[in-house]
Design an enzyme around this catalytic site. Structure first.
Site, PDB file in Angstrom:
ATOM      1  N   GLU A   1      48.980  56.002  64.043  1.00 45.57           N
ATOM      2  CA  GLU A   1      48.449  54.850  64.777  1.00 45.57           C
ATOM      3  C   GLU A   1      49.171  53.538  64.451  1.00 45.57           C
ATOM      4  O   GLU A   1      48.561  52.559  64.009  1.00 45.57           O
ATOM      5  CB  GLU A   1      46.947  54.707  64.519  1.00 45.57           C
ATOM      6  CG  GLU A   1      46.150  55.911  64.996  1.00 45.57           C
ATOM      7  CD  GLU A   1      44.642  55.710  64.906  1.00 45.57           C
ATOM      8  OE1 GLU A   1      44.193  54.803  64.168  1.00 45.57           O
ATOM      9  OE2 GLU A   1      43.911  56.461  65.580  1.00 45.57           O
TER      10      GLU A   1
ATOM     11  N   GLU B   1      44.366  63.126  68.563  1.00 41.89           N
ATOM     12  CA  GLU B   1      43.070  62.803  67.975  1.00 41.89           C
ATOM     13  C   GLU B   1      42.104  62.472  69.106  1.00 41.89           C
ATOM     14  O   GLU B   1      42.449  61.728  70.023  1.00 41.89           O
ATOM     15  CB  GLU B   1      43.127  61.577  67.050  1.00 41.89           C
ATOM     16  CG  GLU B   1      43.745  61.793  65.690  1.00 41.89           C
ATOM     17  CD  GLU B   1      43.542  60.566  64.791  1.00 41.89           C
ATOM     18  OE1 GLU B   1      42.542  59.829  64.977  1.00 41.89           O
ATOM     19  OE2 GLU B   1      44.388  60.342  63.913  1.00 41.89           O
TER      20      GLU B   1
END
Length: 433
Positions: free
Chosen positions: A214, A334
């Site tokens: 991320e 995710e």
């Protein structure tokens, strides 16, 4: 004759005792002597993953905690148990951390210094995954502070008096910190597994490398700083390891110059994070794109049905990008729904996850860019301290277990499973006929 027989008896018993002692002392050696499954490297052909010339679709999961648990004898068995559970469900790839920087049970103690015991724990994870026919998507660093992350790299540079800035974003632009990270990457990719004897870069058990979990560079909303870092680091990985796939680890937000920033992004804030799904994923040394999905983090005051509609749109948008803009596979690495929402009901997870799985399956069925999913996250019973708002134990959640194994079975019809999992898939899917 009786004396000779007794002597022979005690010799055999003594030898057996010695073997038992060695086994008990070095239990992991048993992996070395078992026949290693034959694996082919995962490759990319346009928008599809391929293994041995056949399309490979992914029904995967996240267990970020593998390295932490494998580093201690008391918790180590959970890694094998989780891999066994995943394999029995026909899950094909597990995404996990290949880092722990300067933290408790650190792999990298300081720049270029490693804890050999923890490195052997990573060896164990890879060897166990190989035995269970499961691939690993290994992430190399965290944008967040958990397990050190880019914050730890910046701290190391400042402590040595060579850091340009105390800002966490200097991880992306400080030349000294870039070199720290390159040194780490090289150490991991060229590591020779003490159990299998195979260097990581030569091991097809590893599905691919994820540069960073991320990534965000808030100090440069234009995205130029992060783009430059991705170009340099992905090229560096490829210079050492040309056989494995590489991805960034993006959340999927569209950047300030992308027309989708207003129509698809969850809000104006998402275009100001220094990342850009299209621009970052288009880099030639990036093999596939990644996307995350957390609607309750992005829309905290929306009704569930509205979140559900948004998730369907978000998922379709990125698959379309893979088909028409990137011409690369897209993985949803995710996704989750928090059980801490004020209106949370267990059935909501099933609806939301099914929306994502259905959308990806429809794309895969047409040979499109929707190449697979990784649910966040699966845990084992008795490890609640490593759980979060999203995790669950598969065996204790029958509806979610069925949802994931159903996905396994329909992907299997598209030849989306590994040869090593054929027996598991046959057992699981025969019950659904």
């Amino acid at each position: 004759m009786m004396v000779a027989a007794n002597g022979l008896f005690y010799t055999i018993v003594g030898f057996a005792s010695c073997v038992a002692f060695i086994y008990m002392s070095f239990g992991d050696w048993s992996i070395t002597f078992r026949k290693q499954p034959e694996l082919g490297f995962v490759e990319r052909n346009g928008t599809q993953f391929m293994v041995n010339g056949k399309a490979f679709y992914i029904n995967g999961w996240n267990s970020y905690w593998f390295l932490d648990h494998a580093a201690e004898d008391s918790s180590k068995p959970r890694v094998r148990a989780m891999l066994q559970t995943g394999a029995k469900m026909g899950l094909t790839v597990c995404r996990t951390w290949a880092f722990n920087d300067g933290d408790y049970r650190a792999l990298q103690i300081s720049p270029g210094r490693f804890n050999e015991n923890v490195f052997q724990a990573l060896d164990h994870i890879i060897a166990e995954a190989r035995q269970h026919g499961v691939r690993l998507l290994l992430c190399l660093v965290n944008n967040l502070q958990a397990y050190g992350g880019k914050t730890q790299y910046v701290k190391w540079a400042m402590e040595e008096g060579i850091g340009l800035s105390a800002s966490n974003d200097s991880f992306f632009f400080d030349p000294s910190i870039r070199q720290y990270f390159k040194n780490y990457v090289k150490a991991v990719l060229t590591r020779k597994n003490t159990i299998t004897g195979i260097e990581y870069r030569d091991d097809p058990t590893i599905f691919g490398w994820e540069l960073i979990n991320e990534p965000r560079c808030m100090s440069d909303a234009s995205g130029d700083t992060l783009q430059d870092w991705i170009k340099e680091m992905s090229a560096y990985v490829k210079s050492i390891d040309s056989r494995h796939l590489v991805t960034v680890g993006l959340e999927g937000f569209y950047g300030p110059k992308n027309p989708k920033r207003t129509s698809v992004n969850p809000g104006p804030w998402a275009a100001q994070l220094g990342s850009d799904f299209i621009r970052n994923s288009r880099i030639s040394t990036i093999d596939f794109a990644s996307v995350h999905i957390y609607p309750d983090h992005w829309f905290q005051n929306q009704a569930f049905e509205k979140k559900l509609k948004y998730v369907a749109r978000w998922t379709r948008s990125h698959i379309e990008d893979g088909d028409y803009e990137l011409k690369k596979p897209v993985l949803f690495t995710e996704f989750g729904l928090s059980n801490q929402n004020s209106d949370f009901e267990p059935g909501q997870r099933e609806k939301l996850y099914k929306t994502i799985l259905d959308t990806v399956y429809k794309s895969a069925k047409k040979g499109g860019a929707g190449a697979g999913t990784f649910i966040w996250q699966l845990i084992m019973a008795g490890m609640e301290e490593f759980n979060d708002d999203f995790g669950f134990v598969p065996e204790e959640t029958p509806s979610m277990y069925k949802l994931l194994t159903d996905q396994t079975c329909r992907l299997a019809k598209l030849k989306g499973v590994l040869v090593q999992q054929t027996s598991y898939v046959e057992q699981v899917c025969s019950l659904r006929k």
